[in-house]
Design an enzyme around this catalytic site. Structure first.
Site, PDB file in Angstrom:
ATOM      1  N   GLU A 177     -17.365  61.596 -20.368  1.00 47.98           N
ATOM      2  CA  GLU A 177     -16.401  61.473 -19.277  1.00 47.98           C
ATOM      3  C   GLU A 177     -15.623  60.161 -19.319  1.00 47.98           C
ATOM      4  O   GLU A 177     -14.491  60.090 -18.856  1.00 47.98           O
ATOM      5  CB  GLU A 177     -17.099  61.625 -17.923  1.00 47.98           C
ATOM      6  CG  GLU A 177     -17.545  63.054 -17.616  1.00 47.98           C
ATOM      7  CD  GLU A 177     -18.923  63.394 -18.171  1.00 47.98           C
ATOM      8  OE1 GLU A 177     -19.483  62.580 -18.949  1.00 47.98           O
ATOM      9  OE2 GLU A 177     -19.443  64.477 -17.842  1.00 47.98           O
ATOM     10  N   PHE A 179     -29.626  68.277  -6.323  1.00 49.50           N
ATOM     11  CA  PHE A 179     -29.498  68.134  -7.768  1.00 49.50           C
ATOM     12  C   PHE A 179     -28.098  67.639  -8.138  1.00 49.50           C
ATOM     13  O   PHE A 179     -27.107  68.183  -7.682  1.00 49.50           O
ATOM     14  CB  PHE A 179     -29.777  69.484  -8.444  1.00 49.50           C
ATOM     15  CG  PHE A 179     -29.591  69.436  -9.936  1.00 49.50           C
ATOM     16  CD1 PHE A 179     -30.395  68.611 -10.723  1.00 49.50           C
ATOM     17  CD2 PHE A 179     -28.600  70.188 -10.550  1.00 49.50           C
ATOM     18  CE1 PHE A 179     -30.210  68.548 -12.093  1.00 49.50           C
ATOM     19  CE2 PHE A 179     -28.418  70.129 -11.927  1.00 49.50           C
ATOM     20  CZ  PHE A 179     -29.226  69.304 -12.704  1.00 49.50           C
ATOM     21  N   GLN A 180     -28.053  66.599  -8.934  1.00 47.34           N
ATOM     22  CA  GLN A 180     -26.802  65.974  -9.394  1.00 47.34           C
ATOM     23  C   GLN A 180     -25.918  65.507  -8.236  1.00 47.34           C
ATOM     24  O   GLN A 180     -24.698  65.549  -8.319  1.00 47.34           O
ATOM     25  CB  GLN A 180     -26.041  66.909 -10.329  1.00 47.34           C
ATOM     26  CG  GLN A 180     -26.830  67.149 -11.615  1.00 47.34           C
ATOM     27  CD  GLN A 180     -25.999  67.708 -12.744  1.00 47.34           C
ATOM     28  OE1 GLN A 180     -25.083  68.493 -12.529  1.00 47.34           O
ATOM     29  NE2 GLN A 180     -26.319  67.293 -13.965  1.00 47.34           N
ATOM     30  N   LYS A 202     -18.788  71.991  -4.013  1.00 50.45           N
ATOM     31  CA  LYS A 202     -18.702  73.266  -4.721  1.00 50.45           C
ATOM     32  C   LYS A 202     -18.280  74.425  -3.818  1.00 50.45           C
ATOM     33  O   LYS A 202     -17.531  75.306  -4.235  1.00 50.45           O
ATOM     34  CB  LYS A 202     -20.044  73.573  -5.381  1.00 50.45           C
ATOM     35  CG  LYS A 202     -19.975  74.779  -6.313  1.00 50.45           C
ATOM     36  CD  LYS A 202     -21.197  74.904  -7.192  1.00 50.45           C
ATOM     37  CE  LYS A 202     -21.007  76.091  -8.149  1.00 50.45           C
ATOM     38  NZ  LYS A 202     -22.175  76.263  -9.023  1.00 50.45           N
ATOM     39  N   MET A 223     -14.889  38.020 -30.539  1.00 53.11           N
ATOM     40  CA  MET A 223     -14.463  37.250 -29.377  1.00 53.11           C
ATOM     41  C   MET A 223     -15.654  36.509 -28.759  1.00 53.11           C
ATOM     42  O   MET A 223     -15.534  35.358 -28.329  1.00 53.11           O
ATOM     43  CB  MET A 223     -13.816  38.189 -28.349  1.00 53.11           C
ATOM     44  CG  MET A 223     -13.199  37.491 -27.170  1.00 53.11           C
ATOM     45  SD  MET A 223     -12.000  36.262 -27.655  1.00 53.11           S
ATOM     46  CE  MET A 223     -10.480  37.191 -27.599  1.00 53.11           C
TER      47      MET A 223
END
Ligand SMILES: Cc1cc2nc3c(=O)[nH]c(=O)nc-3n(C[C@H](O)[C@H](O)[C@H](O)COP(=O)(O)OP(=O)(O)OC[C@H]3O[C@@H](n4cnc5c(N)ncnc54)[C@H](O)[C@@H]3O)c2cc1C
Ligand SMILES: Cc1ncc(C[n+]2csc(CCOP(=O)(O)OP(=O)(O)O)c2C)c(N)n1
Ligand SMILES: [Mg+2]
Lengths: 163, 578
Positions: free
Chosen positions: B50, B112-113, B162, B479
């Site tokens: 993602e 969940f999630q 959802k 760097m």
């Protein structure tokens, strides 16, 4: 310097946390925060007491204005205004002290709104320093609990904070 | 038309003119994915992580000016997107992120999630919404695009439980043509009186400097900026985010300013008496030590965000407004003004600037038998005729890209400036290539950064986005190593990895072409060869000098005139100040 910032904000569930989050994320000082819906239920009015240098206060008001949910705000400290705080305080009483407590409440123009044989609940409004003074007038141990609203305020004159 | 929430969402994107959605599916967005399945107007790009989706969408926005769109699932999908959302936020990039959420009735039950996506992203979005009613879905999406693209742009997230996208609940659909929000009214035009004051101040300047930033790119004001600068004949410097806002090959351009800016740009800022700051936010990488920043200058600042003005540096003439209309007004006023810039003052100012230019602060060892990273960037510039879109990761290679690729056009230089997100470069290149399939797209990266989103090589194959990866492989987090060399007596604590993958094989494993380049004389041909392979993603692994540092450098806490140079300038510059 101490500033009282009044904010009209959308009455949305996340709005309060946006303001609170802004203060913690940017390390601004926040002394008190009160919030309740206005006569228009879609709007809340928030009163926030903070302090800082002029530059910091300028950034605070700019950052608050930048929040999408904030509709309008004013810094009350910039002009004449009235400031009040509500306090409810529960005080231990005995047969001997009841009269003395009542006298104190009268001097400070408070009201006794609940009585038991061993306690009073006192309601009082005023500027925060008056409420402080009232509390300091009691001996340690005689105050059972204090519930304060934090200051809220309004500007003097006909102009106001509205849509 | 009666549609389900999932269909409404997709239809909104279509009606908004969205070309690509960068996303990754999961439980809470399955209804939406099913709606995507039934159409092909909005193209879905399946990333491999993602974070990649957010960077691709972000870069698409940077290259095109149109908002980037991301779709992720709840929980880990949303948290994986956070780095990319913060990246876009810091650089004010318009983006709309749609995240799935657990069904409304179970929100708050540690389902969940479930994560509090609105809470987690609050500090790194311009605004976010939780949709509570399918009847508000279309309007919320419209608001999200409106807020993301107007005023100071930024990412806006819409969290969609959802049940809102339930295929069995259908409602009439209409996409609002316009939305207005009483609490959100960005300023467009600047205050006339302030603009007049600014012009007067500018025209009377003896040692003027124009300092422009990302706001010029975001506000599509490069033409106005160029016209104004040429009219005045003043020197101009750009921030890292502002590169391309003024043609880098023009003689009035003195290079980037700030920590790794040119000697002439930083000295010019230090000695200037009037500074015109245009869409730039006085970042600490730009100002160095605040107490000694531009000690002689009066400052005019144009910015659409009032909070950017006088945030770190107190300015004398603030102008809140969009750069484009404000610059247009300034141009008109200058045309009509009887006052003209003083020729004599300007001439001696340019002489002083020339003496700083003569220091040649970007010179490096061109005879080296080891590939110098600067040389690779210069060759890339030549091979692509200065016309490529260049994305970058974060580190020394990013600074070499900024210093040695001369950007003449806006939106060609795509990098993470504010957050400095390693892993940005590759997914960014993919996003740009999708937007401009015919253009040359190069990703300048380092062996550490590239590994942070390497999985997107797989996306590049699936969607045939033939970008060229220019890996400046110094076997160090260069760097970090540079800072350790300067400030920690070369104690290179964890700034290298004992194992670095064979990038040629890695590229091949992903179905691409890998080329390793070890000699300076092979650099140009390798680049040419890569760009000739029009339809292949090519991973060019340049084995570069491990010890090379980025110069000039203003070390942390130092001021503009206190620069570390590769070669100490021969004779100190004479300062002639009036
Ligand atoms: C390793 C590393 C090194 C770096 N070194 C340097 C360096 O040497 N020099 C350097 O410059 N940067 C450097 N940076 C980048 C730095 O961190 C900042 O990201 C950058 O300086 C900010 O650029 P900016 O001021 O142009 O602001 P941006 O972040 O581009 O912000 C744009 C400003 O314009 C305003 N704006 C947006 N749209 C409009 C509009 N339409 N009209 C008016 N105003 C608008 C915004 O409100 C904002 O204030 C470095 C970053 C990294 C990771
Ligand atoms: C996600 C993330 N983690 C850590 C850093 C700190 N950081 C900045 S530059 C850098 C090293 C980059 O190494 P490399 O990609 O090899 O580039 P080089 O400097 O060698 O050109 C690191 C670790 C960062 N910017 N981003
Ligand atoms: Mg490296």
């Amino acid at each position: 310097m101490r500033h009282i910032i009044s904010i009209l904000i959308e009455n949305e569930s996340g709005a309060l946390s946006r303001v609170a989050g802004l203060f913690s994320a940017r390390g601004y000082n926040i002394e008190s925060l009160t919030v309740a819906p206005t006569e228009d239920p879609s709007l809340s009015r928030m009163t926030l007491v903070t302090s800082g240098s002029d530059e910091i206060i300028e950034q605070i008001t700019k950052q608050l204005n930048k929040l999408i949910d904030v509709v309008k705000l004013i810094d009350l400290a910039e002009s004449a205004h009235i400031e009040r705080e509500l306090m409810l305080v529960k005080i231990k009483t005995t047969h001997e002290t009841r009269e003395e407590v009542k006298r104190m409440v009268d001097i400070f123009r408070g009201k006794i709104i609940d009585v038991t044989p061993n306690s009073y609940v006192v309601e009082m409004t005023g500027q925060s320093n008056k409420l402080d003074a009232f509390i300091h007038g009691f001996e340690e141990g005689s105050i059972i609990e204090v519930a304060r609203s934090g200051p809220t305020g309004i500007s003097r004159g006909e102009k106001g904070l509205h849509l | 038309m009666e549609l389900s929430g999932g269909q409404i969402l997709v239809q909104c994107l279509k009606d908004e003119g969205v070309e690509f959605v960068f996303g990754y599916p999961g439980g809470s967005v399955l209804h939406i994915y099913d709606a995507i399945f039934h159409q092909d107007d909005v193209k879905h790009i399946l990333v491999r992580h993602e974070q990649g989706a957010t960077h691709s969408a972000d870069a698409y926005a940077r290259a095109t000016g149109k908002p980037g769109v991301v779709l992720v699932t709840s929980g880990p999908g949303a948290t994986n997107a956070v780095t990319g959302i913060a990246t876009a936020y810091m650089d004010s990039i318009p983006m709309v992120i749609i995240s799935g959420q657990v069904p409304s009735p179970v929100i708050g039950s540690d389902a969940f999630q479930e994560v509090d996506t609105v809470g987690i992203t609050r500090p790194c979005v311009k605004h976010n919404f939780l949709v509570k009613d399918v009847n508000q879905l279309a309007e919320t999406i419209k608001k999200a695009f409106y807020v993301a693209t107007t005023g100071r742009p930024g990412p806006v997230l819409v969290d969609v439980p959802k049940d809102i996208t339930d295929p069995n609940i259908k409602i009439p659909y209409k996409y609002p043509k316009k939305v207005s929000m009483r609490s959100y009214n960005p300023v467009v035009t600047g205050h006339k009186g302030q603009i007049k004051r600014a012009v007067e101040m500018l025209l009377c300047a003896q040692r003027p400097m124009i300092y422009s930033g990302g706001g010029v790119i975001l506000g599509e004001a490069h033409e106005e900026l160029t016209e104004l600068t040429r009219m005045l004949g003043y020197p101009i410097t750009n921030t890292l985010m502002g590169l391309g806002g003024y043609p880098a090959t023009d003689k009035q351009f003195v290079g980037m300013l700030g920590m790794h800016g040119t000697y002439e740009a930083n000295m010019g800022m230090h000695e200037a008496d009037v500074i015109l700051a245009v869409g730039a936010r006085f970042d600490d990488r730009v100002t160095g030590k605040l107490a000694e920043f531009c000690p002689y200058a009066k400052i005019v600042h144009i910015d659409v965000d009032p909070a950017s003005i006088s945030k770190t540096v107190k300015v004398d003439v603030p102008i809140v407004g969009e750069v484009k209309p404000v610059l247009q007004q300034m141009i008109e006023l200058i045309k009509d003004s009887k006052t003209k810039p003083s020729k004599a003052a300007l001439e001696s100012w340019w002489q002083l600037i020339q003496s700083w230019r003569d220091v040649n602060c970007l010179e490096y060892d061109r005879e080296s038998r080891i590939i110098k990273p600067q040389y690779v960037v210069e060759q890339l510039y030549e091979v692509t005729n200065g016309n490529a879109f260049v994305t970058s990761d974060v580190g020394q290679h990013q600074m070499y890209a900024a210093q040695y690729y001369k950007f003449d056009k806006p939106r060609r230089w795509i990098n993470s400036g504010g957050l400095g997100t390693m892993g940005f470069g590759l997914p960014a290149a993919i996003g740009v290539k999708l937007a401009f399939p015919e253009a040359d797209v190069a990703c300048i990266t380092g062996e550490a950064s590239i590994q942070m989103c390497i999985q997107e090589l797989s996306t590049a194959l699936q969607y045939n986005t033939p970008v060229k990866i220019v890996n400046l492989n110094n076997r160090y987090m260069g760097m970090v190593r540079q800072w350790q060399e300067f400030s920690y007596q070369s104690r290179y604590s964890h700034s290298y990895m004992d194992t670095i993958p064979d990038f040629v094989k890695l590229a091949e494993a992903y179905g691409h072409v890998g080329i390793r380049v070890e000699k300076p004389e092979e650099v140009r041909d390798a680049l040419k060869q890569a760009f000739e392979m029009k339809d292949r993603t090519v991973f060019l692994d340049f084995i570069t000098d491990r010890t090379e540092n980025v110069y000039p450098m203003i070390e942390a806490g130092k001021a503009h005139h206190d620069m570390k140079l590769r070669v100490a300038p021969g004779t100190p510059v004479e300062r002639e100040l009036s």
